[in-house]
Design a protein around this motif. Structure first.
Motif, mmCIF file in Angstrom:
data_model
loop_
_atom_site.group_PDB
_atom_site.id
_atom_site.type_symbol
_atom_site.label_atom_id
_atom_site.label_comp_id
_atom_site.label_asym_id
_atom_site.label_seq_id
_atom_site.Cartn_x
_atom_site.Cartn_y
_atom_site.Cartn_z
ATOM 1 N N ALA A 1 -29.477 -3.632 -11.381
ATOM 2 C CA ALA A 1 -28.505 -4.655 -11.769
ATOM 3 C C ALA A 1 -28.987 -5.498 -12.949
ATOM 4 O O ALA A 1 -28.272 -6.401 -13.406
ATOM 5 C CB ALA A 1 -28.208 -5.567 -10.580
ATOM 6 N N GLY A 2 -30.201 -5.200 -13.429
ATOM 7 C CA GLY A 2 -30.743 -5.961 -14.550
ATOM 8 C C GLY A 2 -31.186 -7.357 -14.170
ATOM 9 O O GLY A 2 -31.194 -8.268 -14.999
ATOM 10 N N LYS A 3 -31.568 -7.529 -12.905
ATOM 11 C CA LYS A 3 -31.980 -8.839 -12.419
ATOM 12 C C LYS A 3 -33.378 -8.765 -11.819
ATOM 13 O O LYS A 3 -33.907 -7.678 -11.554
ATOM 14 C CB LYS A 3 -30.994 -9.353 -11.361
ATOM 15 N N GLU A 4 -33.949 -9.932 -11.573
ATOM 16 C CA GLU A 4 -35.280 -10.033 -10.975
ATOM 17 C C GLU A 4 -35.155 -10.731 -9.625
ATOM 18 O O GLU A 4 -34.599 -11.833 -9.537
ATOM 19 C CB GLU A 4 -36.199 -10.850 -11.891
ATOM 20 N N PRO A 5 -35.623 -10.110 -8.551
ATOM 21 C CA PRO A 5 -35.514 -10.772 -7.243
ATOM 22 C C PRO A 5 -36.444 -11.973 -7.133
ATOM 23 O O PRO A 5 -37.551 -11.973 -7.686
ATOM 24 C CB PRO A 5 -35.916 -9.674 -6.258
ATOM 25 N N GLU A 6 -35.981 -12.980 -6.424
ATOM 26 C CA GLU A 6 -36.813 -14.142 -6.116
ATOM 27 C C GLU A 6 -37.570 -13.867 -4.811
ATOM 28 O O GLU A 6 -37.146 -13.047 -4.000
ATOM 29 C CB GLU A 6 -35.931 -15.390 -5.953
ATOM 30 N N PRO A 7 -38.696 -14.554 -4.606
ATOM 31 C CA PRO A 7 -39.471 -14.321 -3.368
ATOM 32 C C PRO A 7 -38.640 -14.435 -2.095
ATOM 33 O O PRO A 7 -38.826 -13.654 -1.150
ATOM 34 C CB PRO A 7 -40.557 -15.412 -3.435
#
Length: 219
Positions: A59-65
Motif C-alpha cells: 500500500a506504500g505505507k509504513e506500519p506503526e509499532p
C-alpha cells in the motif's frame, strides 16, 4: 522411508481461508488500507508480523509499532470462527494416517487461533504443533519446518509437507523437504514450485491414502 507427514492448516486441513481473508480485510480497513481476499491468499502462511509488513508495503505505507498489536487483535475479533470446518474427509483420513505415521501441524496463524482449531477439530491427532507465534521468522523462511523436523526427531527424507500456499511451499523447499501442494485457493501455476501439485482435496485424500503401507502393498 516415510515416517511423518507435516501439514499446513488453513486451506489444507480446514476450509478457512475466505474467513481469514475477510477478517484481515476488516482489520486493515481500520488502518485505512483496502485489500482483497487474493492479497491474503498470496501471503497465506506468513506470521502476523510479516503479513502486516507486506500489506503496508504493497500500500506504500509504513506500519506503526501499535499496528503489530492492534491489527491481529482486530482480525481475531472479526474472524467468523464458527464457520470454519475441516475439509470433507480430512478427519477420516487422519484417523488412518495416524496409525502409520507421526503427524505434525505447521501454521503461520497465531497461537490463539491454532489452539482453538486443534481443540475443536484435531485434539490428539498431532504429535507436533507449531504456530506463527512460536518463531520470529515464519514462512517463507524455513524455520517453522526445520523446527518441526527437530521436534519430530526425524531427517528430511523421512518427512513430507502438505501445503497450499506459495510462501509455505517456499519454506518447505528451503528446509529441504519434499512438498505436495493442493491448489485449494490459488491457480495451480501459483503453487507449481512444489514437487507435486494436486488439483483439489479429493486428489489430496487419494494421495495421502496411497502412502499407507497396506494400501501400497494392495496395489
Amino acid at each position: 522411508m516415510l515416517k511423518a507427514i507435516i501439514f499446513d492448516v488453513d486451506g489444507v486441513l480446514v476450509d478457512s481461508m475466505r474467513f481469514q481473508a475477510d477478517a484481515w480485510a476488516t482489520a486493515f480497513q481500520d488502518a485505512g488500507i483496502t485489500i482483497t481476499r487474493e492479497d491474503i491468499y498470496e501471503l497465506e502462511g506468513s506470521n502476523d508480523k510479516r503479513l502486516i509488513k507486506s500489506i503496508f508495503e504493497k500500500a506504500g505505507k509504513e506500519p506503526e509499532p501499535e499496528h503489530f498489536e492492534q491489527l491481529p487483535e482486530k482480525k481475531r475479533e472479526a474472524l467468523e470462527f464458527d464457520r470454519i470446518k475441516p475439509f470433507e474427509g480430512i478427519i477420516e483420513c487422519l484417523d488412518e494416517l495416524k496409525q502409520h505415521f507421526k503427524l505434525a501441524m505447521v501454521s503461520g496463524s497465531n497461537r490463539i487461533t491454532i489452539g482453538k482449531i486443534v481443540d475443536r477439530f484435531f485434539s490428539g491427532y498431532f504429535d507436533v504443533v507449531i504456530n506463527g507465534s512460536d518463531l520470529e521468522r515464519g514462512k517463507p523462511d524455513p524455520d517453522p519446518y526445520l523446527k518441526a523436523l527437530e521436534m519430530l526427531d526425524l531427517t528430511r527424507n523421512e518427512c513430507i509437507v502438505i501445503e497450499n500456499a506459495p510462501l509455505g511451499i517456499t519454506a518447505a523447499k528451503r528446509a529441504g523437504l519434499y512438498c505436495v501442494a493442493v491448489a485449494s485457493m490459488l491457480e495451480p501455476e501459483k503453487v507449481q514450485h512444489a514437487d507435486l501439485v494436486l488439483e483439489d482435496h479429493d486428489a489430496l485424500l487419494d494421495y495421502l491414502r496411497s502412502l499407507i503401507p497396506e494400501k501400497q502393498q494392495a496395489e
